[in-house]
Structure formats: C-alpha cells, structure tokens
Scaffold this motif. Structure first.
Motif, PDB file in Angstrom:
ATOM      1  N   LYS A  50       9.465  19.860 -12.199  1.00 21.15           N
ATOM      2  CA  LYS A  50      10.167  18.617 -11.896  1.00 21.15           C
ATOM      3  C   LYS A  50       9.153  17.486 -11.783  1.00 21.15           C
ATOM      4  O   LYS A  50       7.974  17.730 -11.570  1.00 21.15           O
ATOM      5  CB  LYS A  50      10.947  18.757 -10.591  1.00 21.15           C
ATOM      6  N   SER A  51       9.632  16.253 -11.882  1.00 23.35           N
ATOM      7  CA  SER A  51       8.733  15.107 -11.818  1.00 23.35           C
ATOM      8  C   SER A  51       9.499  13.883 -11.325  1.00 23.35           C
ATOM      9  O   SER A  51      10.700  13.753 -11.559  1.00 23.35           O
ATOM     10  CB  SER A  51       8.162  14.836 -13.211  1.00 23.35           C
ATOM     11  N   LEU A  52       8.779  12.994 -10.630  1.00 25.97           N
ATOM     12  CA  LEU A  52       9.364  11.744 -10.140  1.00 25.97           C
ATOM     13  C   LEU A  52       8.346  10.632 -10.322  1.00 25.97           C
ATOM     14  O   LEU A  52       7.182  10.780  -9.955  1.00 25.97           O
ATOM     15  CB  LEU A  52       9.729  11.869  -8.650  1.00 25.97           C
ATOM     16  N   LYS A  53       8.786   9.512 -10.895  1.00 29.29           N
ATOM     17  CA  LYS A  53       7.954   8.321 -11.017  1.00 29.29           C
ATOM     18  C   LYS A  53       8.279   7.368  -9.872  1.00 29.29           C
ATOM     19  O   LYS A  53       9.422   7.277  -9.436  1.00 29.29           O
ATOM     20  CB  LYS A  53       8.220   7.598 -12.344  1.00 29.29           C
ATOM     21  N   ASN A  54       7.266   6.652  -9.405  1.00 22.90           N
ATOM     22  CA  ASN A  54       7.462   5.655  -8.355  1.00 22.90           C
ATOM     23  C   ASN A  54       8.082   4.398  -8.964  1.00 22.90           C
ATOM     24  O   ASN A  54       7.486   3.752  -9.826  1.00 22.90           O
ATOM     25  CB  ASN A  54       6.123   5.327  -7.691  1.00 22.90           C
ATOM     26  N   ASP A  55       9.276   4.038  -8.517  1.00 17.51           N
ATOM     27  CA  ASP A  55       9.961   2.848  -9.027  1.00 17.51           C
ATOM     28  C   ASP A  55       9.214   1.557  -8.709  1.00 17.51           C
ATOM     29  O   ASP A  55       9.450   0.528  -9.349  1.00 17.51           O
ATOM     30  CB  ASP A  55      11.386   2.753  -8.469  1.00 17.51           C
ATOM     31  N   ASN A  56       8.321   1.586  -7.728  1.00 16.98           N
ATOM     32  CA  ASN A  56       7.529   0.401  -7.380  1.00 16.98           C
ATOM     33  C   ASN A  56       6.390   0.160  -8.365  1.00 16.98           C
ATOM     34  O   ASN A  56       5.663  -0.823  -8.247  1.00 16.98           O
ATOM     35  CB  ASN A  56       6.964   0.530  -5.965  1.00 16.98           C
ATOM     36  N   LEU A  81       7.702   4.189   2.154  1.00 20.46           N
ATOM     37  CA  LEU A  81       7.847   5.616   2.429  1.00 20.46           C
ATOM     38  C   LEU A  81       8.993   6.129   1.560  1.00 20.46           C
ATOM     39  O   LEU A  81      10.075   5.547   1.543  1.00 20.46           O
ATOM     40  CB  LEU A  81       8.176   5.863   3.908  1.00 20.46           C
ATOM     41  N   HIS A  82       8.730   7.215   0.826  1.00 19.84           N
ATOM     42  CA  HIS A  82       9.731   7.821  -0.040  1.00 19.84           C
ATOM     43  C   HIS A  82       9.904   9.273   0.390  1.00 19.84           C
ATOM     44  O   HIS A  82       8.913   9.973   0.625  1.00 19.84           O
ATOM     45  CB  HIS A  82       9.272   7.811  -1.506  1.00 19.84           C
ATOM     46  N   VAL A  83      11.139   9.727   0.484  1.00 18.08           N
ATOM     47  CA  VAL A  83      11.424  11.128   0.795  1.00 18.08           C
ATOM     48  C   VAL A  83      12.234  11.672  -0.377  1.00 18.08           C
ATOM     49  O   VAL A  83      13.328  11.197  -0.669  1.00 18.08           O
ATOM     50  CB  VAL A  83      12.203  11.280   2.116  1.00 18.08           C
ATOM     51  N   TRP A  84      11.657  12.672  -1.053  1.00 16.68           N
ATOM     52  CA  TRP A  84      12.238  13.226  -2.269  1.00 16.68           C
ATOM     53  C   TRP A  84      12.616  14.681  -2.055  1.00 16.68           C
ATOM     54  O   TRP A  84      11.783  15.481  -1.602  1.00 16.68           O
ATOM     55  CB  TRP A  84      11.232  13.101  -3.413  1.00 16.68           C
ATOM     56  N   SER A  85      13.859  15.021  -2.356  1.00 17.72           N
ATOM     57  CA  SER A  85      14.309  16.410  -2.305  1.00 17.72           C
ATOM     58  C   SER A  85      13.951  17.081  -3.622  1.00 17.72           C
ATOM     59  O   SER A  85      14.421  16.649  -4.679  1.00 17.72           O
ATOM     60  CB  SER A  85      15.821  16.479  -2.090  1.00 17.72           C
ATOM     61  N   TRP A  86      13.123  18.121  -3.557  1.00 16.69           N
ATOM     62  CA  TRP A  86      12.772  18.789  -4.806  1.00 16.69           C
ATOM     63  C   TRP A  86      13.891  19.711  -5.276  1.00 16.69           C
ATOM     64  O   TRP A  86      13.899  20.150  -6.417  1.00 16.69           O
ATOM     65  CB  TRP A  86      11.431  19.504  -4.738  1.00 16.69           C
ATOM     66  N   ILE A  87      14.890  19.981  -4.446  1.00 18.62           N
ATOM     67  CA  ILE A  87      16.028  20.798  -4.859  1.00 18.62           C
ATOM     68  C   ILE A  87      17.054  19.945  -5.615  1.00 18.62           C
ATOM     69  O   ILE A  87      17.455  20.281  -6.725  1.00 18.62           O
ATOM     70  CB  ILE A  87      16.692  21.480  -3.641  1.00 18.62           C
ATOM     71  N   SER A  88      17.484  18.827  -5.022  1.00 23.48           N
ATOM     72  CA  SER A  88      18.468  17.962  -5.680  1.00 23.48           C
ATOM     73  C   SER A  88      17.814  17.001  -6.678  1.00 23.48           C
ATOM     74  O   SER A  88      18.520  16.346  -7.435  1.00 23.48           O
ATOM     75  CB  SER A  88      19.257  17.162  -4.645  1.00 23.48           C
ATOM     76  N   VAL A  92      16.016  10.823  -1.137  1.00 25.99           N
ATOM     77  CA  VAL A  92      16.978  10.813  -0.027  1.00 25.99           C
ATOM     78  C   VAL A  92      16.700   9.661   0.927  1.00 25.99           C
ATOM     79  O   VAL A  92      17.540   9.319   1.756  1.00 25.99           O
ATOM     80  CB  VAL A  92      17.001  12.167   0.724  1.00 25.99           C
ATOM     81  N   PHE A  93      15.516   9.051   0.801  1.00 29.71           N
ATOM     82  CA  PHE A  93      15.156   7.879   1.605  1.00 29.71           C
ATOM     83  C   PHE A  93      14.040   7.140   0.885  1.00 29.71           C
ATOM     84  O   PHE A  93      13.129   7.751   0.332  1.00 29.71           O
ATOM     85  CB  PHE A  93      14.659   8.314   2.989  1.00 29.71           C
ATOM     86  N   SER A  94      14.125   5.835   0.889  1.00 28.43           N
ATOM     87  CA  SER A  94      13.060   5.007   0.314  1.00 28.43           C
ATOM     88  C   SER A  94      13.142   3.626   0.955  1.00 28.43           C
ATOM     89  O   SER A  94      14.177   2.955   0.849  1.00 28.43           O
ATOM     90  CB  SER A  94      13.226   4.903  -1.201  1.00 28.43           C
ATOM     91  N   ALA A  95      12.071   3.218   1.648  1.00 31.93           N
ATOM     92  CA  ALA A  95      12.078   1.916   2.313  1.00 31.93           C
ATOM     93  C   ALA A  95      10.652   1.453   2.571  1.00 31.93           C
ATOM     94  O   ALA A  95       9.745   2.264   2.768  1.00 31.93           O
ATOM     95  CB  ALA A  95      12.833   1.981   3.634  1.00 31.93           C
ATOM     96  N   GLN A  96      10.473   0.144   2.592  1.00 30.34           N
ATOM     97  CA  GLN A  96       9.174  -0.419   2.947  1.00 30.34           C
ATOM     98  C   GLN A  96       9.031  -0.339   4.466  1.00 30.34           C
ATOM     99  O   GLN A  96       9.874  -0.847   5.203  1.00 30.34           O
ATOM    100  CB  GLN A  96       9.061  -1.855   2.476  1.00 30.34           C
ATOM    101  N   VAL A  97       7.977   0.318   4.929  1.00 26.38           N
ATOM    102  CA  VAL A  97       7.796   0.530   6.367  1.00 26.38           C
ATOM    103  C   VAL A  97       6.569  -0.171   6.937  1.00 26.38           C
ATOM    104  O   VAL A  97       6.366  -0.163   8.142  1.00 26.38           O
ATOM    105  CB  VAL A  97       7.741   2.048   6.713  1.00 26.38           C
ATOM    106  N   SER A  98       5.764  -0.789   6.090  1.00 24.41           N
ATOM    107  CA  SER A  98       4.621  -1.546   6.604  1.00 24.41           C
ATOM    108  C   SER A  98       4.897  -3.041   6.487  1.00 24.41           C
ATOM    109  O   SER A  98       5.629  -3.493   5.614  1.00 24.41           O
ATOM    110  CB  SER A  98       3.336  -1.188   5.864  1.00 24.41           C
ATOM    111  N   LYS A  99       4.302  -3.782   7.395  1.00 25.22           N
ATOM    112  CA  LYS A  99       4.475  -5.231   7.376  1.00 25.22           C
ATOM    113  C   LYS A  99       3.735  -5.830   6.192  1.00 25.22           C
ATOM    114  O   LYS A  99       2.627  -5.427   5.859  1.00 25.22           O
ATOM    115  CB  LYS A  99       3.938  -5.837   8.674  1.00 25.22           C
ATOM    116  N   LYS A 100       4.351  -6.792   5.569  1.00 24.29           N
ATOM    117  CA  LYS A 100       3.742  -7.570   4.484  1.00 24.29           C
ATOM    118  C   LYS A 100       3.273  -6.715   3.314  1.00 24.29           C
ATOM    119  O   LYS A 100       2.354  -7.070   2.600  1.00 24.29           O
ATOM    120  CB  LYS A 100       2.572  -8.396   5.014  1.00 24.29           C
TER     121      LYS A 100
END
Length: 112
Positions: A50-56, A81-88, A92-100
């Motif tokens: 499996k593989s995932l590219k960073n949309d950013n 921060l990205h949380v990727w399910s390797w099964i599905s 399952v979560f992706s959000a900017q968590v650092s300031k600026k």
C-alpha cells in the motif's frame, strides 16, 4: 526499483505482529511493505502493498505505528498530523497542529 521510493528512504518503522514495514521518503509518500521470514534483503525488489502520498506536497518528517488501531501517525514539514489506517487505506484524521505551519519532527503513540 520502479516500485520503491523515488527519492530515497528517510525513516522506517516495523509492525512485527502483522509483518509490515513502513517507509517514509523525500518523495512525499509512505509505503507499506509486507514481510515474510528473513525477507528484508529482498525488499528493494518487491512491490509495496500500500502507499499514501502527502496531499500537502511536502515530505513526512516522522512516523509512529499504532498497532492496536492498525494506524500510522505521521507528521510533516508544514505542521500537519496525519493518521492513516493501513487496513482501510484512508486518512482517519488530518489537521494542522502547529502554530503558523511550523514543522513537526517527531510523533509517538501509546497503545495501552
């Protein structure tokens, strides 16, 4: 290898109970490799499961494997921060968590 990372590997993490190796690269992707016994030597000739590219469009800078939830936590150079399910095979979560948009360089999980 045509199946491996285009710009080299920057980090590795293993999930030994499931038999997976995860790799990050400067090519902005994470790949999941299925391992068998004594399989590491032939890894470069194998196709990733499996593989995932960073949309950013920036590289992931660190990752941590959460085996109990079958997820990989990854952070990137623009503070996401990205949380990727390797099964599905979905985020399952992706959000900017650092300031600026400051870069993040490590991530950890606790599977208690």
């Amino acid at each position: 290898s045509t199946h491996g990372h285009a710009l080299g590997v920057t980090a590795l993490a293993a999930e030994v109970h499931e038999g997976f190796l995860f790799s990050l690269s400067n090519d902005t992707s994470v790949k999941v490799w299925e391992l068998g016994p004594s399989d590491v030597a032939g890894l470069g000739r194998r196709k990733p499961k499996k593989s995932l590219k960073n949309d950013n469009r920036v590289r992931f800078s660190a990752m941590s494997v959460d085996a109990s939830n079958q997820e990989v936590l990854m952070v990137d150079e623009v503070g996401w921060l990205h949380v990727w399910s390797w099964i599905s095979e979905r985020l399952v979560f992706s959000a900017q968590v650092s300031k600026k948009g400051e870069p993040l360089f490590s991530v950890a999980c606790n599977s208690d």
